[in-house]
Design a protein around this motif. Structure first.
Motif, PDB file in Angstrom:
ATOM      1  N   PRO A 268      25.646  -5.973   1.485  1.00 32.48           N
ATOM      2  CA  PRO A 268      24.912  -6.566   0.256  1.00 32.48           C
ATOM      3  C   PRO A 268      24.951  -5.763  -0.903  1.00 32.48           C
ATOM      4  CG  PRO A 268      23.803  -6.181   2.539  1.00 32.48           C
ATOM      5  CD  PRO A 268      25.025  -5.451   2.550  1.00 32.48           C
ATOM      6  N   PHE A 269      25.104  -6.542  -2.238  1.00 30.33           N
ATOM      7  CA  PHE A 269      25.218  -5.844  -3.121  1.00 30.33           C
ATOM      8  C   PHE A 269      24.163  -4.936  -3.566  1.00 30.33           C
ATOM      9  CE2 PHE A 269      25.024  -5.136  -7.757  1.00 30.33           C
ATOM     10  CZ  PHE A 269      26.235  -4.434  -7.976  1.00 30.33           C
ATOM     11  N   SER A 270      24.434  -3.461  -3.956  1.00 33.60           N
ATOM     12  CA  SER A 270      23.544  -2.587  -4.521  1.00 33.60           C
ATOM     13  C   SER A 270      24.498  -1.604  -5.222  1.00 33.60           C
ATOM     14  CB  SER A 270      22.663  -1.866  -3.192  1.00 33.60           C
ATOM     15  OG  SER A 270      22.226  -0.601  -3.604  1.00 33.60           O
ATOM     16  N   LEU A 271      24.226  -1.423  -6.277  1.00 31.79           N
ATOM     17  CA  LEU A 271      25.008  -0.465  -7.131  1.00 31.79           C
ATOM     18  C   LEU A 271      25.070   1.069  -6.557  1.00 31.79           C
ATOM     19  CD1 LEU A 271      26.514   0.262  -9.722  1.00 31.79           C
ATOM     20  CD2 LEU A 271      24.382   0.608 -10.899  1.00 31.79           C
TER      21      LEU A 271
ATOM     22  N   LYS B  67      36.398 -10.577  -8.767  1.00 34.56           N
ATOM     23  CA  LYS B  67      35.311 -11.167  -8.511  1.00 34.56           C
ATOM     24  C   LYS B  67      35.288 -12.616  -8.848  1.00 34.56           C
ATOM     25  CE  LYS B  67      33.376 -11.718 -13.164  1.00 34.56           C
ATOM     26  NZ  LYS B  67      32.425 -11.584 -14.135  1.00 34.56           N
ATOM     27  N   ARG B  68      34.541 -13.377  -7.975  1.00 38.71           N
ATOM     28  CA  ARG B  68      34.309 -14.550  -7.850  1.00 38.71           C
ATOM     29  C   ARG B  68      32.856 -15.169  -7.603  1.00 38.71           C
ATOM     30  NH1 ARG B  68      39.095 -16.941  -5.502  1.00 38.71           N
ATOM     31  NH2 ARG B  68      39.955 -16.526  -7.456  1.00 38.71           N
ATOM     32  N   GLY B  69      32.046 -15.816  -8.359  1.00 37.44           N
ATOM     33  CA  GLY B  69      30.524 -15.933  -8.131  1.00 37.44           C
ATOM     34  C   GLY B  69      29.768 -14.788  -8.274  1.00 37.44           C
ATOM     35  N   SER B  70      30.250 -13.914  -9.351  1.00 37.55           N
ATOM     36  CA  SER B  70      29.384 -12.964  -9.500  1.00 37.55           C
ATOM     37  C   SER B  70      29.338 -12.592 -11.199  1.00 37.55           C
ATOM     38  CB  SER B  70      29.891 -11.327  -9.150  1.00 37.55           C
ATOM     39  OG  SER B  70      29.184 -10.260  -9.598  1.00 37.55           O
ATOM     40  N   ALA B  71      28.251 -12.569 -11.786  1.00 39.59           N
ATOM     41  CA  ALA B  71      28.048 -12.315 -13.162  1.00 39.59           C
ATOM     42  C   ALA B  71      28.398 -10.970 -13.748  1.00 39.59           C
ATOM     43  CB  ALA B  71      26.609 -12.681 -13.551  1.00 39.59           C
ATOM     44  N   LEU B  72      28.719 -10.085 -12.756  1.00 38.31           N
ATOM     45  CA  LEU B  72      28.860  -8.511 -13.117  1.00 38.31           C
ATOM     46  C   LEU B  72      30.123  -8.391 -14.012  1.00 38.31           C
ATOM     47  CD1 LEU B  72      27.800  -6.768 -10.025  1.00 38.31           C
ATOM     48  CD2 LEU B  72      26.705  -6.590 -12.277  1.00 38.31           C
ATOM     49  N   GLU B  73      30.466  -7.711 -15.030  1.00 44.41           N
ATOM     50  CA  GLU B  73      31.406  -7.258 -15.689  1.00 44.41           C
ATOM     51  C   GLU B  73      32.358  -6.160 -15.061  1.00 44.41           C
ATOM     52  OE1 GLU B  73      33.183  -9.298 -17.848  1.00 44.41           O
ATOM     53  OE2 GLU B  73      31.470 -10.678 -17.693  1.00 44.41           O
ATOM     54  N   PRO B  74      33.670  -6.527 -14.656  1.00 45.63           N
ATOM     55  CA  PRO B  74      34.196  -5.161 -13.795  1.00 45.63           C
ATOM     56  C   PRO B  74      34.113  -4.001 -14.697  1.00 45.63           C
ATOM     57  CG  PRO B  74      35.456  -7.233 -13.540  1.00 45.63           C
ATOM     58  CD  PRO B  74      34.277  -7.606 -14.704  1.00 45.63           C
ATOM     59  N   GLU B  75      34.839  -3.975 -15.925  1.00 41.24           N
ATOM     60  CA  GLU B  75      34.641  -2.569 -16.741  1.00 41.24           C
ATOM     61  C   GLU B  75      33.475  -2.145 -16.888  1.00 41.24           C
ATOM     62  OE1 GLU B  75      37.362  -0.933 -17.288  1.00 41.24           O
ATOM     63  OE2 GLU B  75      38.177  -2.609 -16.227  1.00 41.24           O
ATOM     64  N   SER B  76      32.290  -2.723 -17.096  1.00 44.90           N
ATOM     65  CA  SER B  76      31.098  -2.050 -17.049  1.00 44.90           C
ATOM     66  C   SER B  76      30.463  -1.710 -15.761  1.00 44.90           C
ATOM     67  CB  SER B  76      29.876  -3.309 -17.438  1.00 44.90           C
ATOM     68  OG  SER B  76      28.314  -2.982 -17.280  1.00 44.90           O
ATOM     69  N   LEU B  77      30.790  -2.431 -14.545  1.00 43.55           N
ATOM     70  CA  LEU B  77      30.492  -1.840 -13.440  1.00 43.55           C
ATOM     71  C   LEU B  77      31.262  -0.638 -12.946  1.00 43.55           C
ATOM     72  CD1 LEU B  77      29.409  -2.101 -10.481  1.00 43.55           C
ATOM     73  CD2 LEU B  77      31.143  -3.494  -9.814  1.00 43.55           C
TER      74      LEU B  77
ATOM     75  N   LYS C 186      32.408   1.839 -14.976  1.00 42.20           N
ATOM     76  CA  LYS C 186      31.677   2.919 -15.911  1.00 42.20           C
ATOM     77  C   LYS C 186      30.338   3.366 -15.046  1.00 42.20           C
ATOM     78  CE  LYS C 186      33.286   1.562 -20.443  1.00 42.20           C
ATOM     79  NZ  LYS C 186      32.903   1.062 -21.811  1.00 42.20           N
ATOM     80  N   GLN C 187      29.702   2.310 -14.584  1.00 45.28           N
ATOM     81  CA  GLN C 187      28.302   2.617 -14.016  1.00 45.28           C
ATOM     82  C   GLN C 187      28.779   3.412 -12.638  1.00 45.28           C
ATOM     83  OE1 GLN C 187      25.209  -0.339 -13.906  1.00 45.28           O
ATOM     84  NE2 GLN C 187      26.749  -1.340 -14.927  1.00 45.28           N
ATOM     85  N   LEU C 188      29.781   3.279 -11.883  1.00 46.51           N
ATOM     86  CA  LEU C 188      30.165   3.832 -10.455  1.00 46.51           C
ATOM     87  C   LEU C 188      30.603   5.287 -10.924  1.00 46.51           C
ATOM     88  CD1 LEU C 188      32.050   0.802  -9.038  1.00 46.51           C
ATOM     89  CD2 LEU C 188      29.736   1.426  -8.529  1.00 46.51           C
ATOM     90  N   ARG C 189      31.200   5.820 -11.819  1.00 42.62           N
ATOM     91  CA  ARG C 189      31.576   7.073 -12.056  1.00 42.62           C
ATOM     92  C   ARG C 189      32.480   7.454 -10.951  1.00 42.62           C
ATOM     93  NH1 ARG C 189      26.073   6.850 -13.425  1.00 42.62           N
ATOM     94  NH2 ARG C 189      25.473   8.219 -11.458  1.00 42.62           N
ATOM     95  N   LEU C 190      33.589   6.802 -11.004  1.00 38.81           N
ATOM     96  CA  LEU C 190      34.449   7.152  -9.783  1.00 38.81           C
ATOM     97  C   LEU C 190      35.122   8.477 -10.085  1.00 38.81           C
ATOM     98  CD1 LEU C 190      36.441   3.752  -9.843  1.00 38.81           C
ATOM     99  CD2 LEU C 190      34.564   4.253  -8.348  1.00 38.81           C
ATOM    100  N   ASP C 191      35.482   8.925  -8.728  1.00 47.50           N
ATOM    101  CA  ASP C 191      36.213  10.333  -8.690  1.00 47.50           C
ATOM    102  C   ASP C 191      36.624  10.594  -7.219  1.00 47.50           C
ATOM    103  OD1 ASP C 191      37.060  12.950  -9.565  1.00 47.50           O
ATOM    104  OD2 ASP C 191      35.312  13.931  -8.608  1.00 47.50           O
ATOM    105  N   GLY C 192      37.980  10.935  -7.165  1.00 49.24           N
ATOM    106  CA  GLY C 192      38.581  11.207  -6.014  1.00 49.24           C
ATOM    107  C   GLY C 192      40.009  10.776  -5.983  1.00 49.24           C
ATOM    108  N   PRO C 193      40.800  10.887  -4.966  1.00 44.79           N
ATOM    109  CA  PRO C 193      42.286  10.738  -4.864  1.00 44.79           C
ATOM    110  C   PRO C 193      42.540   9.497  -4.160  1.00 44.79           C
ATOM    111  CG  PRO C 193      41.534  12.083  -3.014  1.00 44.79           C
ATOM    112  CD  PRO C 193      40.413  11.737  -3.768  1.00 44.79           C
TER     113      PRO C 193
END
Length: 398
Positions: free
Chosen positions: A332-335, A354-364, A366-373
């Motif tokens: 279930p979606f949860s940031l 995405k399909r059926g989601s209002a979220l913008e990929p680039e904004s998401l 940035k919020q995820l703050r990804l790090d790893g190989p």
């Protein structure tokens, strides 16, 4: 544009020189061209043509280096592979003469002529008509500056119409603003005709007697086309072409490297069911042509939400009509939870679909703050109306 000068031996040499300067400083490029003795206007035109030819390679391959363009004409012109396939289908249907109404820079007229069809082409803009004549020189093509609605169509086996979908520098999306106008275009559907349209055309405007085809090239939906009267074969068709600029070998049979085609009525709804082991992302031509249910049948798949075109299946099958992903996790979606899950898995490179989601990929992102190989794919969608996240990997279908 001084086409006569550009087509002369001196003009050809100037264009060759300009082709090597398009990636550099524009002012220095014009100075270099003027150093050959060319006037400022001719030098500017040569540089403009060289720049447009470089852009046109994506549509026309090596042919682009021998053609002339306008910016608007290049944007609306049919890609080489699409034009060649259309011409081959018309020739196979017994078309020997065709009226090309609104021929633009002559891309389709070239393809028709190369397929053995004699072409009478008209173009309302005099400058564009001159370019079309240059681009079809030496081929069985007659080009005239003339209004499309003034042509007597009874002398031709078929008609091709590519209505102008621009007003000034703006794209036109309302068919009532096309040129020639929509009522004239509708009149063509009662004779053997092919009408090129924008891929976003409203299905409600399409006559029930015509075949509507959507074409994608390299995953991008590039056009819709109506095949009318005796040229219609099925109600709906999705045609998928590879993303190269080589000529197609005709109508195609769905084998790798050629054209893949999916046909059907375009009125069925896919079965709704649960998410499963794999998810397919259908090609845009399949979605635009309303053939998702037909694709689901070939894949043994279902949708999980009646409004979303992702397909789910227990096994993966090779197909040209969709990209397949193995589903590792459904959340279930949860940031907060998604961020935590990606960190636990060491994901630093993420593809977001995405399909059926209002979220913008680039904004998401940035919020995820990804790090790893590691690398993963996230699909943001809905299942039974609820927002969900699918954590996936591209599926191996070899």
């Amino acid at each position: 544009m001084s086409l006569t000068e550009l087509r002369s031996p001196a003009g050809s040499a100037l264009l060759t020189l300009a082709a090597g300067l398009v990636d550099g400083d524009q002012l220095k490029a014009v100075e270099a061209l003027r150093a050959t003795g060319a006037g400022a206007e001719l030098a500017g035109e040569a540089l403009t043509q060289a720049t447009l030819r470089a852009k046109a390679v994506a549509k026309f391959g090596p042919d682009a280096g021998q053609m002339f363009f306008t910016r608007a004409g290049l944007e609306q012109a049919t890609r080489l592979t699409v034009a060649d396939r259309r011409a081959a289908r018309l020739a196979a249907a017994g078309v020997r003469t065709i009226a090309d109404l609104g021929c633009g820079i002559g891309a389709d007229a070239r393809a028709f002529a190369r397929a053995g069809i004699t072409v009478y082409a008209v173009e309302a803009d005099p400058g564009t008509a001159e370019i079309a004549a240059a681009n079809t020189a030496g081929l069985p093509v007659t080009v005239e500056h003339r209004d499309a609605q003034s042509v007597d169509l009874t002398a031709f086996d078929a008609v091709f119409c590519d209505p102008a979908r621009r007003a000034g520098n703006r794209r036109v999306f309302d068919p009532r603003s096309y040129s020639p106008p929509w009522d004239f275009i509708e009149s063509l559907t009662r004779r053997p005709a092919v009408i090129k349209l924008g891929p976003g055309i409203d299905h409600a405007l399409l006559p029930g007697t015509a075949e509507a085809e959507w074409v994608s090239v390299g995953g991008e939906v590039v056009e819709a086309a109506l095949w009318c009267d005796r040229l219609a074969e099925v109600p709906r068709r999705a045609t998928v072409l590879p993303g190269d600029t080589g000529r197609s070998s005709g109508r195609g049979d769905g084998t790798p490297g050629g054209a893949a085609q999916l046909t059907g009525g375009g009125t069925r709804e896919a079965e709704v069911g649960p998410t499963r082991a794999f998810v397919y992302d259908p090609d845009g031509a399949v979605i635009r042509s309303h053939l998702v249910a037909e694709l689901a049948d070939t894949l043994g798949a279902n949708i999980a939400d009646p409004t979303i075109a992702y397909l789910y299946a227990d096994e993966v099958r090779a197909t040209r009509f969709a990209r397949a992903y193995r589903i590792d996790l459904v959340l279930p979606f949860s940031l907060k939870r998604l961020r935590s899950t990606l960190r636990e898995r060491g994901v630093g490179r993420l593809t977001i679909k995405k399909r059926g989601s209002a979220l913008e990929p680039e904004s998401l992102r940035k919020q995820l703050r990804l790090d790893g190989p590691n690398e993963a794919t996230v699909i943001l969608t809905r299942v039974a109306g609820a927002p969900v996240t699918l954590l996936c990997q591209p599926a191996d279908v070899s």
